[in-house]
Enzyme design. Structure first.
Site, short mmCIF file in Angstrom:
data_model
loop_
_atom_site.label_atom_id
_atom_site.label_comp_id
_atom_site.label_asym_id
_atom_site.label_seq_id
_atom_site.Cartn_x
_atom_site.Cartn_y
_atom_site.Cartn_z
N HIS A 25 -4.20 -12.21 -11.91
CA HIS A 25 -3.73 -11.63 -13.18
C HIS A 25 -4.90 -11.42 -14.14
CE1 HIS A 25 0.15 -12.61 -11.75
NE2 HIS A 25 0.43 -13.68 -12.47
N CYS A 30 1.65 -19.09 -14.48
CA CYS A 30 0.31 -18.66 -14.05
C CYS A 30 -0.51 -18.00 -15.16
CB CYS A 30 0.43 -17.73 -12.84
SG CYS A 30 1.84 -16.63 -12.90
N1 LIG Z 1 3.49 -16.48 -6.80
C1 LIG Z 1 2.91 -16.93 -7.91
O1 LIG Z 1 1.87 -16.43 -8.38
C2 LIG Z 1 3.48 -18.13 -8.65
C3 LIG Z 1 2.74 -18.66 -9.69
C4 LIG Z 1 3.25 -19.75 -10.41
C5 LIG Z 1 4.46 -20.30 -10.05
N2 LIG Z 1 5.16 -19.76 -9.01
C6 LIG Z 1 6.45 -20.38 -8.71
O2 LIG Z 1 6.40 -21.00 -7.41
C7 LIG Z 1 7.66 -20.90 -6.77
C8 LIG Z 1 7.51 -20.23 -5.41
O3 LIG Z 1 6.89 -18.97 -5.59
P1 LIG Z 1 6.30 -18.12 -4.35
O4 LIG Z 1 5.55 -17.04 -5.00
O5 LIG Z 1 5.63 -19.00 -3.36
O6 LIG Z 1 7.67 -17.53 -3.71
P2 LIG Z 1 7.98 -17.09 -2.21
O7 LIG Z 1 6.77 -16.58 -1.54
O8 LIG Z 1 9.17 -16.21 -2.31
O9 LIG Z 1 8.41 -18.48 -1.49
C9 LIG Z 1 9.61 -19.16 -1.80
C10 LIG Z 1 9.69 -20.46 -1.01
O10 LIG Z 1 10.88 -21.17 -1.38
C11 LIG Z 1 11.61 -21.52 -0.20
N3 LIG Z 1 13.04 -21.61 -0.47
C12 LIG Z 1 13.86 -20.64 -0.94
N4 LIG Z 1 15.13 -21.13 -1.05
C13 LIG Z 1 15.10 -22.41 -0.64
C14 LIG Z 1 16.08 -23.43 -0.50
N5 LIG Z 1 17.35 -23.22 -0.82
N6 LIG Z 1 15.68 -24.65 -0.05
C15 LIG Z 1 14.40 -24.88 0.28
N7 LIG Z 1 13.42 -23.95 0.18
C16 LIG Z 1 13.77 -22.73 -0.27
C17 LIG Z 1 11.28 -20.39 0.77
O11 LIG Z 1 11.59 -20.78 2.09
P3 LIG Z 1 11.94 -19.65 3.23
O12 LIG Z 1 10.64 -19.05 3.65
O13 LIG Z 1 12.59 -20.47 4.28
O14 LIG Z 1 12.86 -18.65 2.57
C18 LIG Z 1 9.78 -20.25 0.52
O15 LIG Z 1 9.09 -21.30 1.15
C19 LIG Z 1 8.57 -20.17 -7.76
O16 LIG Z 1 9.27 -21.12 -8.53
C20 LIG Z 1 7.62 -19.40 -8.61
O17 LIG Z 1 8.12 -19.12 -9.90
C21 LIG Z 1 4.70 -18.71 -8.29
#
Ligand SMILES: NC(=O)c1ccc[n+]([C@@H]2O[C@H](COP(=O)([O-])OP(=O)(O)OC[C@H]3O[C@@H](n4cnc5c(N)ncnc54)[C@H](OP(=O)(O)O)[C@@H]3O)[C@@H](O)[C@H]2O)c1
Length: 335
Positions: A237, A130
């Site tokens: 950010h 990001c």
């Molecule tokens: N947040 C940001 O600003 C941002 C920016 C760039 C990239 N990212 C990347 O995007 C990804 C997700 O981030 P997020 O912020 O959305 O995190 P989050 O809110 O914690 O969401 C995580 C997601 O992954 C799912 N998940 C976890 N374990 C799993 C499994 N074993 N099989 C299938 N689904 C699974 C969760 O499902 P449940 O709800 O069922 O647990 C939830 O839908 C990460 O790789 C992160 O590094 C995030």
């Protein structure tokens, strides 16, 4: 866009996953069918897309057959296992985790800068980190004008960058409770630690900014150092960029080039309190750039400050914009 396509979203219940759904609707992606995936605990729950309910499913072999685009945001482990499966089963994968970003077979794309990289790489496209997205976007037109020589990044990263657990911790600390995720009370302090530290003193997040900037700008030996800091902000950010160039810089030319570049809004009248602030970027897809000035400590240097919504342009919207541009290109080729 004429034809419609079959989509899958992995991690659909997460901060980024839910934003995928919102942005896909806002961008009017032509969705013929949609399948949603999350962890075991969410299987059977339902989410809304375009007024229709979709049931969350479990990931397993065969689920991606017939899928055109699979958008992943469920962390690196899930992407390591399932992104290759999705691509083998015929989907073009856009992955938000850091798992595939530096793989030489995977394009790392900010669509305004290097969308055509998808043509020369495999069927997993990585979405950059990001903070990197909102930094390389303004650096690209400046590189074109003055040729980048060295970059110093200092970030001010919102708690939503850690996903739901980060936002929950901010709210918990604001209520006066102890943090469960961050090592310090994030409501009262900035924390200069994002992701794991290496033996050289740099964190993984800092090295992502270094390596990903080089890959996106096609400048493999560009000199870059970063310091990443978590701040008590929910969304969007900030990144302070000190950039040194080969050629003499001109602030007004820089401002004009930034104004003309897709995806950027220049907000730069500091005496009137007009400059990029997180609340300006939260909820939309622009990268805001301001505080543009000559670096008085360097011959050919510029300093600028950017803000961008980390969940939208830093993740979901960048991925959806990649899909949209690829669909438009395919349709142009087939016209
Ligand atoms: N947040 C940001 O600003 C941002 C920016 C760039 C990239 N990212 C990347 O995007 C990804 C997700 O981030 P997020 O912020 O959305 O995190 P989050 O809110 O914690 O969401 C995580 C997601 O992954 C799912 N998940 C976890 N374990 C799993 C499994 N074993 N099989 C299938 N689904 C699974 C969760 O499902 P449940 O709800 O069922 O647990 C939830 O839908 C990460 O790789 C992160 O590094 C995030």
């Amino acid at each position: 866009m004429k034809k419609s396509y079959n989509f899958a979203i992995v991690g659909a219940t997460g901060l980024v996953g839910r934003t995928f759904l919102k942005v896909m609707e806002e961008y009017h992606l032509p969705v013929a069918s949609l399948r949603l995936f999350a962890s075991e605990k969410s299987i059977g729950r339902k989410l809304l897309f375009a007024g229709k309910e979709y049931t969350l499913e479990a990931l397993k072999e065969g689920v991606f057959k017939g899928t055109d685009f699979a958008l992943f945001s469920a962390g690196s482990e899930v992407s390591r296992l399932y992104a290759p499966l999705a691509s083998q089963e015929g989907a073009l994968v856009i992955d938000n985790s850091s798992c595939w970003r530096m793989d030489e077979n995977c394009a790392l794309i900010v669509p305004e800068i290097n969308i055509s990289d998808y043509k020369t790489h495999g069927r997993i496209i990585a979405n950059p980190n990001c903070s990197t997205i909102q930094s390389v976007l303004p650096l690209k037109p400046l590189d074109d004008l003055f040729t980048l020589k060295r970059i110093i990044y200092s970030t001010y990263q919102a708690c939503s960058g850690s996903g739901k657990k980060g936002l929950d911790d901010l709210e918990r600390c604001e209520r006066g409770e102890k943090p469960l995720f961050y090592p310090y009370d994030i409501a009262k302090t900035c924390i200069p630690e994002i992701d794991i530290f290496g033996d050289d003193g740099y964190s993984k997040e800092e090295m992502k900014m270094v390596n990903e900037t080089r890959k996106i700008l096609h400048r493999p030996s560009l000199k870059i150092a970063a310091t990443c800091v978590r701040v008590p902000v929910p969304v969007a950010h900030g990144v302070m960029i000190a950039a040194e160039f080969e050629k003499p810089v001109d602030v007004e030319k820089a401002r004009q080039a930034l104004r003309n570049y897709e995806g950027i809004k220049v907000v730069d009248e500091p005496k009137k309190h007009i400059y990029p602030v997180s609340t300006l970027a939260a909820g939309n897809d622009y990268v805001y750039v301001g505080r543009i000035r000559k670096d008085i400590s360097s011959d050919n240097g510029l300093i600028l400050y950017t803000v961008g919504d980390n969940v939208r342009k830093g993740a979901a919207s960048n991925a959806v914009q990649i899909v949209k541009k690829i669909i438009e290109e395919k349709e142009k080729e087939n016209a």
